[in-house]
Design a protein around this motif. Structure first.
Motif, PDB file in Angstrom:
ATOM      1  N   GLU A   1       0.821  -1.208   0.000  1.00 43.93           N
ATOM      2  CA  GLU A   1       0.000   0.000   0.000  1.00 43.93           C
ATOM      3  C   GLU A   1       0.856   1.261   0.000  1.00 43.93           C
ATOM      4  O   GLU A   1       0.486   2.281  -0.557  1.00 43.93           O
ATOM      5  CB  GLU A   1      -0.922  -0.020   1.226  1.00 43.93           C
ATOM      6  CG  GLU A   1      -1.885   1.151   1.275  1.00 43.93           C
ATOM      7  CD  GLU A   1      -2.812   1.084   2.467  1.00 43.93           C
ATOM      8  OE1 GLU A   1      -3.594   2.026   2.665  1.00 43.93           O
ATOM      9  OE2 GLU A   1      -2.738   0.073   3.201  1.00 43.93           O
ATOM     10  N   LEU A   2       2.044   1.169   0.595  1.00 41.24           N
ATOM     11  CA  LEU A   2       2.924   2.342   0.664  1.00 41.24           C
ATOM     12  C   LEU A   2       3.884   2.412  -0.518  1.00 41.24           C
ATOM     13  O   LEU A   2       4.066   3.478  -1.128  1.00 41.24           O
ATOM     14  CB  LEU A   2       3.717   2.286   1.972  1.00 41.24           C
ATOM     15  CG  LEU A   2       4.601   3.503   2.280  1.00 41.24           C
ATOM     16  CD1 LEU A   2       3.748   4.767   2.407  1.00 41.24           C
ATOM     17  CD2 LEU A   2       5.379   3.267   3.581  1.00 41.24           C
ATOM     18  N   PHE A   3       4.507   1.262  -0.896  1.00 43.06           N
ATOM     19  CA  PHE A   3       5.548   1.286  -1.924  1.00 43.06           C
ATOM     20  C   PHE A   3       5.145   0.576  -3.217  1.00 43.06           C
ATOM     21  O   PHE A   3       5.991   0.379  -4.099  1.00 43.06           O
ATOM     22  CB  PHE A   3       6.817   0.608  -1.385  1.00 43.06           C
ATOM     23  CG  PHE A   3       7.401   1.336  -0.214  1.00 43.06           C
ATOM     24  CD1 PHE A   3       8.107   2.514  -0.381  1.00 43.06           C
ATOM     25  CD2 PHE A   3       7.215   0.852   1.063  1.00 43.06           C
ATOM     26  CE1 PHE A   3       8.648   3.163   0.704  1.00 43.06           C
ATOM     27  CE2 PHE A   3       7.746   1.499   2.159  1.00 43.06           C
ATOM     28  CZ  PHE A   3       8.470   2.669   1.984  1.00 43.06           C
ATOM     29  N   GLY A   4       3.916   0.155  -3.358  1.00 46.28           N
ATOM     30  CA  GLY A   4       3.493  -0.553  -4.556  1.00 46.28           C
ATOM     31  C   GLY A   4       3.362   0.344  -5.763  1.00 46.28           C
ATOM     32  O   GLY A   4       3.613   1.571  -5.711  1.00 46.28           O
ATOM     33  N   PRO A   5       2.973  -0.227  -6.930  1.00 46.82           N
ATOM     34  CA  PRO A   5       2.852   0.576  -8.169  1.00 46.82           C
ATOM     35  C   PRO A   5       1.879   1.732  -8.020  1.00 46.82           C
ATOM     36  O   PRO A   5       2.098   2.792  -8.598  1.00 46.82           O
ATOM     37  CB  PRO A   5       2.333  -0.454  -9.185  1.00 46.82           C
ATOM     38  CG  PRO A   5       2.763  -1.775  -8.659  1.00 46.82           C
ATOM     39  CD  PRO A   5       2.715  -1.655  -7.178  1.00 46.82           C
ATOM     40  N   ASP A   6       0.861   1.560  -7.303  1.00 48.93           N
ATOM     41  CA  ASP A   6      -0.112   2.637  -7.078  1.00 48.93           C
ATOM     42  C   ASP A   6      -0.109   3.068  -5.619  1.00 48.93           C
ATOM     43  O   ASP A   6      -1.123   3.505  -5.080  1.00 48.93           O
ATOM     44  CB  ASP A   6      -1.509   2.165  -7.477  1.00 48.93           C
ATOM     45  CG  ASP A   6      -1.592   1.820  -8.943  1.00 48.93           C
ATOM     46  OD1 ASP A   6      -0.899   2.483  -9.729  1.00 48.93           O
ATOM     47  OD2 ASP A   6      -2.336   0.870  -9.288  1.00 48.93           O
TER      48      ASP A   6
END
Length: 362
Positions: free
Chosen positions: A286-291
Motif C-alpha cells: 500500500e505504501l511502496f506498490g505501483p499505485d
C-alpha cells in the motif's frame, strides 16, 4: 422358651392345669427378623422349643400364608465357601417362597466338608459368620448334617427344604435330597449361572502367579504363600520389571503430552506470524506498490519542483516602459525556453544575476 396355655391369664405364661393337652398350647416359634441391624442368631442359642404340635403343611397351604399362627419354616443348607452373589440369590429365593417364612440355613463343618467334598478356602467359623450377615437369613445351624434325617427335621420343626433341583450325588447316594422330594417337602430354587465357588477358585488357580506377585508386593512372606525360594526371586524380579515398565509408560505419556503442547503452541505462533506477515506485506504494498502512496507523494513533489524551476511566460501584450521599437535584449528574468539551465546550479546563478540586474535598474 416359655409356653402359654390357651385361656391362661395374660402375662402369667403358666397353664391353668398340668392336665391340659398339647393341642391347647399355642405356637411360640421364633418370628422372622424385623430388623437388619444385628446378625442372625445361631440355632443352638435360640432353638425352637415350641411344645405345640407341628402340623405338616402342603406347598399350596404354605403359599396361601397358612397357618396364620406361625411362619413357614424353610431350611436351606450348603458349604457356602467364598460366599458370593449366587449363594445370596439362592437364599433370597428360599426366603421369598412363601408369604410368611422363617429361613433356617444349615452350614456343614470343616471335617464333614473335607470328608465328602474337599478342602475349603474359608474355615467353618468364617462361613458361619458370612451366613449370619446375610439379610435373608433368620437363623444359622452350625455343623449341619450332610444328609437330612427325620430326627433333624423334627428337632428344628422344618416344613420345607429349599435347594436347586439338580440331583446332588454325594455320600454314596445319587441324590441326597431324594427322600425329601418323595416326602413332598422339597421346594426347588434356581441356580445363578456364571458364578460359583469352583469358578472363583479356578480363576485364582489360573492367575496364581499374578496373585502371588501381588501379595508378595503387599508384604506377605513366601512361607505364608507357600512359594519356593526360586519362585519368590522370580516374582520379585517380575515386580521390579513391572515397576520399570510403569515408569517408562508414565514418562512416555508425559513426553507425548509435552510434545502435544509444544505442537499446539507452535501452531498458534505460526498462525499469528502468518497473520502479521500478511498485514505487513499489505501495508508495504500500500505504501511502496505501483499505485502506492509513496509514488503519488513523489509525483506531487516532483511536479511542484518543476513548477518552481519552470514558471509560466509573461503575455505578449504586456506594456513596455517607453522603450524604443528596436528589439531590446530579453530581460534577465526571462528564461530562454530553447536553452533551459543544464543544472540547478545554473538556474540559481541565473536567478542571482536577475536579482543583481534589478538592483542596477533601481
Amino acid at each position: 422358651m416359655p409356653v402359654r396355655a390357651a385361656g391362661a391369664e395374660s402375662g402369667t405364661g403358666i397353664p391353668k392345669s398340668p392336665s391340659e393337652t398339647m393341642e391347647e398350647l399355642e405356637h411360640t416359634c421364633p418370628q422372622p427378623r424385623l430388623t437388619l441391624t444385628a446378625p442372625a442368631p445361631f440355632a443352638d442359642e435360640t432353638s425352637c422349643q415350641c411344645q405345640a404340635p407341628h402340623e405338616k403343611l402342603t406347598i399350596a397351604q404354605a403359599r396361601l400364608g397358612t397357618p396364620v399362627d406361625r411362619p413357614v419354616r424353610v431350611y436351606a443348607d450348603g458349604i457356602f465357601d467364598l460366599f458370593h452373589a449366587g449363594h445370596a440369590r439362592a437364599l433370597m429365593q428360599a426366603k421369598t417362597l412363601f408369604p410368611n417364612s422363617y429361613l433356617l440355613v444349615g452350614v456343614c463343618s470343616d471335617d464333614l466338608t473335607h470328608k465328602f467334598k474337599g478342602f475349603t478356602v474359608m474355615s467353618e467359623t468364617e462361613r458361619y459368620e458370612a451366613l449370619r450377615h446375610c439379610r435373608y437369613v433368620d437363623e444359622v445351624i452350625r455343623d449341619a448334617p450332610w444328609t437330612l434325617t427325620p430326627e433333624f427335621l423334627e428337632k428344628h420343626k422344618i416344613d420345607f427344604v429349599a435347594h436347586d433341583d439338580i440331583p446332588y450325588s454325594s455320600a454314596g447316594s445319587d441324590d441326597v435330597y431324594k427322600h425329601i422330594k418323595e416326602a413332598g417337602m422339597f421346594v426347588p430354587t434356581q441356580r445363578t449361572e456364571g458364578i460359583s465357588t469352583s469358578d472363583i477358585i479356578t480363576r485364582i488357580v489360573r492367575d496364581y502367579d499374578v496373585y502371588a506377585r501381588r501379595n508378595l508386593q503387599r508384604g506377605y512372606t513366601a512361607k505364608e504363600l507357600n512359594v519356593s525360594f526360586i519362585n519368590e526371586k522370580k516374582y520379585r524380579f517380575q515386580n521390579q520389571v513391572d515397576k520399570m515398565k510403569e515408569k517408562v509408560k508414565n514418562v512416555e505419556e508425559k513426553s507425548k503430552e509435552f510434545v502435544y503442547k509444544v505442537e499446539e503452541k507452535s501452531h498458534d505462533l505460526i498462525q499469528k506470524w502468518e497473520e502479521k506477515s500478511r498485514e505487513f506485506i499489505g501495508n508495504f504494498l500500500e505504501l511502496f506498490g505501483p499505485d502506492g502512496a509513496w509514488k503519488q507523494m513523489f509525483q506531487e513533489r516532483s511536479g511542484r519542483m518543476l513548477q518552481a524551476f519552470s514558471p509560466r511566460q509573461s503575455p505578449n501584450s504586456s506594456p513596455t516602459r517607453g522603450r524604443s521599437p528596436s528589439r531590446s535584449p530579453s530581460p534577465p528574468w526571462v528564461i530562454n525556453k530553447t536553452s533551459p539551465p543544464s543544472s540547478p546550479k545554473a538556474a540559481s546563478a541565473s536567478l542571482s544575476s536577475m536579482s543583481e540586474g534589478d538592483e542596477d535598474e533601481k
